[in-house]
Design an enzyme around this catalytic site. Structure first.
Site, PDB file in Angstrom:
ATOM      1  N   ASP A  56      -1.878  -0.418   5.973  1.00  0.00           N
ATOM      2  CA  ASP A  56      -1.918   0.181   7.198  1.00  0.00           C
ATOM      3  C   ASP A  56      -3.385   0.180   7.671  1.00  0.00           C
ATOM      4  O   ASP A  56      -3.921   0.506   8.431  1.00  0.00           O
ATOM      5  CB  ASP A  56      -1.510   1.581   7.215  1.00  0.00           C
ATOM      6  CG  ASP A  56      -2.063   2.550   6.566  1.00  0.00           C
ATOM      7  OD1 ASP A  56      -2.270   2.025   5.427  1.00  0.00           O
ATOM      8  OD2 ASP A  56      -2.271   3.637   7.061  1.00  0.00           O
TER       9      ASP A  56
ATOM     10  N   GLY B  18      -3.614  12.527   4.742  1.00  0.00           N
ATOM     11  CA  GLY B  18      -4.706  12.905   4.306  1.00  0.00           C
ATOM     12  C   GLY B  18      -4.369  12.720   2.639  1.00  0.00           C
ATOM     13  O   GLY B  18      -3.470  12.336   2.280  1.00  0.00           O
ATOM     14  N   TYR B  19      -4.878  13.692   1.861  1.00  0.00           N
ATOM     15  CA  TYR B  19      -4.842  13.621   0.468  1.00  0.00           C
ATOM     16  C   TYR B  19      -3.500  14.203   0.165  1.00  0.00           C
ATOM     17  O   TYR B  19      -3.009  15.457   0.823  1.00  0.00           O
ATOM     18  CB  TYR B  19      -5.852  14.245  -0.343  1.00  0.00           C
ATOM     19  CG  TYR B  19      -7.065  13.476  -0.415  1.00  0.00           C
ATOM     20  CD1 TYR B  19      -7.383  12.591  -1.250  1.00  0.00           C
ATOM     21  CD2 TYR B  19      -8.055  13.922   0.639  1.00  0.00           C
ATOM     22  CE1 TYR B  19      -8.504  11.762  -1.012  1.00  0.00           C
ATOM     23  CE2 TYR B  19      -9.397  13.375   0.587  1.00  0.00           C
ATOM     24  CZ  TYR B  19      -9.566  12.150  -0.017  1.00  0.00           C
ATOM     25  OH  TYR B  19     -10.650  11.556  -0.062  1.00  0.00           O
TER      26      TYR B  19
ATOM     27  N   ASN C 123      -4.999   2.954  -3.670  1.00  0.00           N
ATOM     28  CA  ASN C 123      -6.271   3.739  -4.152  1.00  0.00           C
ATOM     29  C   ASN C 123      -5.872   5.362  -4.051  1.00  0.00           C
ATOM     30  O   ASN C 123      -5.550   5.950  -3.165  1.00  0.00           O
ATOM     31  CB  ASN C 123      -7.423   3.556  -3.181  1.00  0.00           C
ATOM     32  CG  ASN C 123      -8.255   2.194  -3.302  1.00  0.00           C
ATOM     33  OD1 ASN C 123      -7.875   1.654  -4.208  1.00  0.00           O
ATOM     34  ND2 ASN C 123      -9.018   1.927  -2.413  1.00  0.00           N
ATOM     35  N   GLN C 124      -6.162   6.178  -5.220  1.00  0.00           N
ATOM     36  CA  GLN C 124      -6.153   7.645  -5.188  1.00  0.00           C
ATOM     37  C   GLN C 124      -7.144   8.288  -5.959  1.00  0.00           C
ATOM     38  O   GLN C 124      -7.339   8.387  -7.002  1.00  0.00           O
ATOM     39  CB  GLN C 124      -4.787   7.958  -6.030  1.00  0.00           C
ATOM     40  CG  GLN C 124      -3.477   7.240  -5.219  1.00  0.00           C
ATOM     41  CD  GLN C 124      -3.086   7.973  -4.059  1.00  0.00           C
ATOM     42  OE1 GLN C 124      -3.341   9.110  -3.807  1.00  0.00           O
ATOM     43  NE2 GLN C 124      -2.367   7.242  -3.077  1.00  0.00           N
ATOM     44  N   SER C 125      -8.179   8.356  -4.942  1.00  0.00           N
ATOM     45  CA  SER C 125      -9.403   9.029  -5.444  1.00  0.00           C
ATOM     46  C   SER C 125      -9.445  10.590  -5.308  1.00  0.00           C
ATOM     47  O   SER C 125     -10.497  11.054  -5.814  1.00  0.00           O
ATOM     48  CB  SER C 125     -10.532   8.507  -4.592  1.00  0.00           C
ATOM     49  OG  SER C 125     -10.317   8.986  -3.063  1.00  0.00           O
TER      50      SER C 125
ATOM     51  N   ASP D 142       0.769  -1.301   0.086  1.00  0.00           N
ATOM     52  CA  ASP D 142       0.012   0.062   0.013  1.00  0.00           C
ATOM     53  C   ASP D 142       0.962   1.287  -0.236  1.00  0.00           C
ATOM     54  O   ASP D 142       2.294   1.066   0.220  1.00  0.00           O
ATOM     55  CB  ASP D 142      -0.857  -0.075   1.236  1.00  0.00           C
ATOM     56  CG  ASP D 142      -1.623   1.275   1.706  1.00  0.00           C
ATOM     57  OD1 ASP D 142      -2.171   1.819   0.862  1.00  0.00           O
ATOM     58  OD2 ASP D 142      -1.587   1.805   2.459  1.00  0.00           O
ATOM     59  N   ARG D 143       0.270   2.431  -0.530  1.00  0.00           N
ATOM     60  CA  ARG D 143       1.285   3.512  -0.583  1.00  0.00           C
ATOM     61  C   ARG D 143       1.004   4.401   0.881  1.00  0.00           C
ATOM     62  O   ARG D 143       1.827   4.185   1.552  1.00  0.00           O
ATOM     63  CB  ARG D 143       0.890   4.428  -1.772  1.00  0.00           C
ATOM     64  CG  ARG D 143       1.916   5.170  -2.169  1.00  0.00           C
ATOM     65  CD  ARG D 143       1.546   6.397  -3.106  1.00  0.00           C
ATOM     66  NE  ARG D 143       0.681   7.412  -2.729  1.00  0.00           N
ATOM     67  CZ  ARG D 143       0.384   8.435  -3.286  1.00  0.00           C
ATOM     68  NH1 ARG D 143       0.379   8.453  -4.601  1.00  0.00           N
ATOM     69  NH2 ARG D 143      -0.168   9.429  -2.652  1.00  0.00           N
ATOM     70  N   ASP D 144       0.234   5.177   0.884  1.00  0.00           N
ATOM     71  CA  ASP D 144       0.009   6.405   2.198  1.00  0.00           C
ATOM     72  C   ASP D 144      -0.041   5.495   3.471  1.00  0.00           C
ATOM     73  O   ASP D 144      -1.125   4.605   3.584  1.00  0.00           O
ATOM     74  CB  ASP D 144      -1.031   7.141   1.775  1.00  0.00           C
ATOM     75  CG  ASP D 144      -1.422   7.928   0.578  1.00  0.00           C
ATOM     76  OD1 ASP D 144       0.032   8.044   0.034  1.00  0.00           O
ATOM     77  OD2 ASP D 144      -2.237   8.140  -0.278  1.00  0.00           O
TER      78      ASP D 144
HETATM   79 MG   LIG Z   1      -2.740   3.287   3.575  1.00  0.00          MG
END
Ligand SMILES: [Mg+2]
Ligand SMILES: [Zn+2]
Length: 186
Positions: free
Chosen positions: A127, A19-20, A52-54, A9-11
């Site tokens: 995470d 957050g974004y 996921n990058q919404s 996963d990234r963030d």
């Molecule tokens: Mg994440």
């Protein structure tokens, strides 16, 4: 021969949960991420981000920024002698009803086809319980890291009737060390 892979996963897993990420300045790698990915590279495991990058679909920033962030990420890793084998992103919003947003396994399966990956010997580190669920849906082992949203997710969802991680790790480096032991790689 198919390769085992570690999906990331990234963030909140490789960069600080902020957050974004609507500006490059908000992208900060977590400590130990460069050595963790370098270690995976050295052992021949494939390393693939699924994210996921919404934010762009929600109108918070242009879609091009996602690519800019990923170019920036690749440079940061390269400076530390580490690299990614692929980055797969869902750019849709939750209301779009797309087929690729996690916890759907589509991004993982697409990467497996593109890169000849052996999902039976692969892992997904994230995470959020959404990542653990993605792992279960894709047939790979899910590992929860306690960075990003991880601590709260683990505290409140560990007893919930959800797919549970095969392992919980303090951070990505600890997750990688566990994976290498699990695969009997020195
Ligand atoms: Mg994440
Ligand atoms: Zn999508």
């Amino acid at each position: 021969m198919s390769h085992p892979a570690v999906f990331l996963d990234r963030d909140g897993t490789i960069n600080e949960e902020m957050g974004y990420i609507n500006h490059l300045s908000r992208f900060r790698l977590l400590p130990q991420v460069v050595p963790a990915i370098r270690r995976l590279n050295e052992t021949g495991l494939k390393v693939v981000i699924v994210t996921n990058q919404s934010g762009a679909a929600r109108g918070y920033f242009p879609a091009a920024l996602v690519d800019e962030v990923h170019e920036h990420l690749k440079k940061l890793l390269a400076a530390g002698g580490a690299h990614l084998d692929g980055i797969y992103a869902c750019l849709h919003g939750p209301a779009d009803g797309c087929d690729c947003r996690k916890p759907r396994p589509t991004l993982v399966k697409q990467a497996a086809r593109d890169l000849d990956l052996d999902l039976d010997r692969s892992y997904l580190v994230g995470d959020r319980y959404r990542d653990v669920e993605t792992a279960a849906n894709a047939g790979v082992k899910g590992i929860l890291v306690l960075t990003g949203y991880g601590r709260g997710e683990y505290q409140y969802l560990r007893a919930a009737p959800k797919a549970q991680p095969v392992q919980v790790a303090t951070d990505l480096l600890e997750a990688v060390e566990w994976i290498l032991r699990d695969l009997n790689i020195k």
